[in-house]
Design an enzyme around this catalytic site. Structure first.
Site, mmCIF file in Angstrom:
data_model
loop_
_atom_site.group_PDB
_atom_site.id
_atom_site.type_symbol
_atom_site.label_atom_id
_atom_site.label_comp_id
_atom_site.label_asym_id
_atom_site.label_seq_id
_atom_site.Cartn_x
_atom_site.Cartn_y
_atom_site.Cartn_z
ATOM 1 N N GLU A 94 0.839 -1.188 0.000
ATOM 2 C CA GLU A 94 0.000 0.000 0.000
ATOM 3 C C GLU A 94 0.879 1.244 0.000
ATOM 4 O OE1 GLU A 94 -3.815 -2.056 2.149
ATOM 5 O OE2 GLU A 94 -2.719 -0.588 3.311
ATOM 6 N N CYS A 107 3.236 8.703 0.922
ATOM 7 C CA CYS A 107 3.726 7.802 1.974
ATOM 8 C C CYS A 107 3.978 6.449 1.314
ATOM 9 C CB CYS A 107 2.690 7.706 3.082
ATOM 10 S SG CYS A 107 3.153 6.560 4.387
ATOM 11 N N CYS A 114 6.475 -6.412 7.494
ATOM 12 C CA CYS A 114 7.535 -5.811 8.304
ATOM 13 C C CYS A 114 7.937 -6.807 9.381
ATOM 14 C CB CYS A 114 7.033 -4.521 8.955
ATOM 15 S SG CYS A 114 8.304 -3.619 9.879
ATOM 16 N N CYS A 118 6.047 -4.222 15.940
ATOM 17 C CA CYS A 118 5.615 -3.262 16.962
ATOM 18 C C CYS A 118 4.180 -3.617 17.383
ATOM 19 C CB CYS A 118 5.688 -1.833 16.430
ATOM 20 S SG CYS A 118 7.375 -1.363 15.998
ATOM 21 N N CYS A 121 1.008 -1.860 15.674
ATOM 22 C CA CYS A 121 1.008 -1.615 14.229
ATOM 23 C C CYS A 121 0.492 -2.841 13.474
ATOM 24 C CB CYS A 121 2.430 -1.281 13.766
ATOM 25 S SG CYS A 121 2.547 -1.025 11.983
ATOM 26 N N CYS A 337 -1.444 5.958 9.752
ATOM 27 C CA CYS A 337 -0.254 5.286 10.267
ATOM 28 C C CYS A 337 -0.628 3.983 10.944
ATOM 29 C CB CYS A 337 0.430 6.146 11.327
ATOM 30 S SG CYS A 337 0.902 7.741 10.739
HETATM 31 N N1 SAH Z 1 9.110 1.202 10.228
HETATM 32 C C1 SAH Z 1 9.199 2.634 10.235
HETATM 33 C C2 SAH Z 1 8.220 3.345 9.313
HETATM 34 C C3 SAH Z 1 6.776 2.878 9.270
HETATM 35 S S1 SAH Z 1 5.531 3.416 10.342
HETATM 36 C C4 SAH Z 1 9.049 3.146 11.641
HETATM 37 O O1 SAH Z 1 8.670 2.395 12.520
HETATM 38 O O2 SAH Z 1 9.330 4.328 11.875
HETATM 39 C C5 SAH Z 1 5.383 5.136 10.447
HETATM 40 C C6 SAH Z 1 4.940 5.574 11.849
HETATM 41 O O3 SAH Z 1 3.594 5.142 12.191
HETATM 42 C C7 SAH Z 1 5.841 4.978 12.925
HETATM 43 O O4 SAH Z 1 6.203 5.972 13.837
HETATM 44 C C8 SAH Z 1 4.935 3.964 13.557
HETATM 45 O O5 SAH Z 1 5.334 3.627 14.846
HETATM 46 C C9 SAH Z 1 3.592 4.650 13.509
HETATM 47 N N2 SAH Z 1 2.464 3.747 13.752
HETATM 48 C C10 SAH Z 1 2.417 2.409 13.566
HETATM 49 N N3 SAH Z 1 1.209 1.925 13.933
HETATM 50 C C11 SAH Z 1 0.478 2.968 14.366
HETATM 51 C C12 SAH Z 1 -0.864 3.107 14.830
HETATM 52 N N4 SAH Z 1 -1.682 2.076 14.931
HETATM 53 N N5 SAH Z 1 -1.293 4.338 15.167
HETATM 54 C C13 SAH Z 1 -0.471 5.402 15.033
HETATM 55 N N6 SAH Z 1 0.789 5.332 14.578
HETATM 56 C C14 SAH Z 1 1.264 4.137 14.246
#
Ligand code: SAH
Length: 359
Positions: A94, A107, A114, A118, A121, A337
């Site tokens: 996406e 974006c 990934c 986390c 996410c 995000c």
């Molecule tokens: N892997 C990289 C880039 C991808 S995510 C990183 O972790 O930075 C981009 C941002 O969105 C990151 O800061 C991530 O932690 C955040 N993110 C992931 N899941 C989220 C969610 N459910 N709500 C808000 N932000 C989220």
């Protein structure tokens, strides 16, 4: 008959020059091809009318320009557009167009899925399927710029889609060099932001790059204990090591490192967390971007109230930290995000299926 065509989408300009050399082509032919592919969004050789007919025929016999195919295009009420793109091997990723922030922003993903896992996410639930090639990373930009009519307009790129860019370091940096080429899209590194969980050796390599994007670190917690729980790579690269790498990072004049902090209700959103964050960032040219959680099925956290987010932000601002609260765009179409997970593809992972069932 299986023919294997050389994919021009994977080549930097000097590699394209080398590939054309010996095929009766000159350097300027490579520059012409780059212009067609990146500036005009043309990937068939036939319409490239400033090349001779004979050359166009020869190119078509030996080369291709593989390009992700749009298989989904959802428009949010706030103007955000989420694209689902299918790659040559039918895997899906996406990429999101976020207009008027006030800039225009794409974006972009760097991996299918990934590996970072986390806890908040959705992409993390997929696990890593594979890295994207440099051509698949730049291909997203070509496709989105074409589809949104932005080929001739300035736009920003955030590597904040699916995947961890520093886990796919070489392809990501190659993609940035291709996008930077003056004969292609000519995107300045100042318009690119790389967001990472903080893989320290990757940060150290990045510090030595001639072409350096803006840096955003996904911090999300202020103690190692809590961060390891939310961002598992913290076990290997703890807070002190990441912040140390940030202190040494060669920032350009007036630029700062962004620290992203996803806010989870009752978990990392207390005034003590805010005060600890201020202490951690002391001595770093930093700005903080608070991201109230975008909730999703299967994600065991909640979004804090606006008051709670404001209170946290105020504590940072009172101590002279620049802070912004990310307005999450495209939540109605799951483009925000952490909400990027490919649904409805043929290759659904177990985690994807689970996430779908839990909706
Ligand atoms: N892997 C990289 C880039 C991808 S995510 C990183 O972790 O930075 C981009 C941002 O969105 C990151 O800061 C991530 O932690 C955040 N993110 C992931 N899941 C989220 C969610 N459910 N709500 C808000 N932000 C989220």
């Amino acid at each position: 008959m299986v023919t294997s065509l050389l994919d021009l989408a994977e080549l930097e300009l000097h590699e394209l020059e080398a590939a054309l050399d010996g095929r009766g082509c000159e350097k300027f032919h490579a520059r012409q091809l780059y212009r067609w592919i990146y500036k005009r969004g043309v990937t068939d050789f036939a319409p490239m009318t400033d090349l001779s007919r004979a050359l166009r025929t020869q190119l078509a016999e030996e080369f291709e320009v593989s390009t992700p195919r749009i298989v989904g295009d959802d428009l949010s009420i706030d103007g955000t557009r989420k694209f689902v793109l299918e790659l040559a091997d039918t895997r899906r990723i996406e990429a999101v167009f976020i207009p008027d922030t006030p800039s225009m922003t794409f974006c972009i993903s760097t991996q299918v899925g990934c590996a970072m896992a986390c806890g908040f996410c959705l992409t993390g639930k997929m696990g890593l399927v594979r890295h994207l090639t440099a051509g698949e990373i730049t291909g997203q930009v070509r496709v989105l710029a074409g589809a949104t009519g932005m080929l001739d307009h300035p736009f920003n790129i955030v590597l904040m889609g699916m995947g961890e860019p520093l886990h796919n370091y070489d392809n990501t940096m190659k993609a940035l060099r291709v996008l930077h080429s003056e004969h292609g899209l000519a995107i300045s590194p100042r318009r690119v932001t790389l967001s990472t969980v903080g893989i320290v050796p990757g940060l150290e390599r990045l510090a030595g790059e001639p072409l350096m994007p803006n840096l955003a670190i996904s911090l999300h917690a202020t103690t190692d204990e809590q961060r390891t729980e939310l961002v598992p790579p913290n076990r290997k690269y703890p807070l002190a090591a990441i912040l140390d790498a940030c202190r040494r990072f060669p920032l350009k004049q007036r630029s700062r490192i962004t620290f992203e902090y996803v806010m989870l209700a009752g978990v990392n959103d207390t005034p003590e967390d805010a005060r600890r964050l201020v202490k951690l960032l002391a001595g770093i040219r930093a700005k903080v971007n608070l991201i109230p959680l975008n909730p999703a099925p299967g994600i065991p956290y909640e979004r804090p109230s606006d008051e709670r987010v404001d209170r946290f932000a105020q504590i940072l601002a009172d101590r002279q930290l620049t802070v912004s609260v990310r307005k999450s765009r495209g939540r109605d179409i799951r483009a925000a995000c952490g909400q990027l997970i490919v649904e409805g593809g043929t290759k659904k992972s177990a985690a994807q299926q689970m996430a779908l069932l839990m909706r």
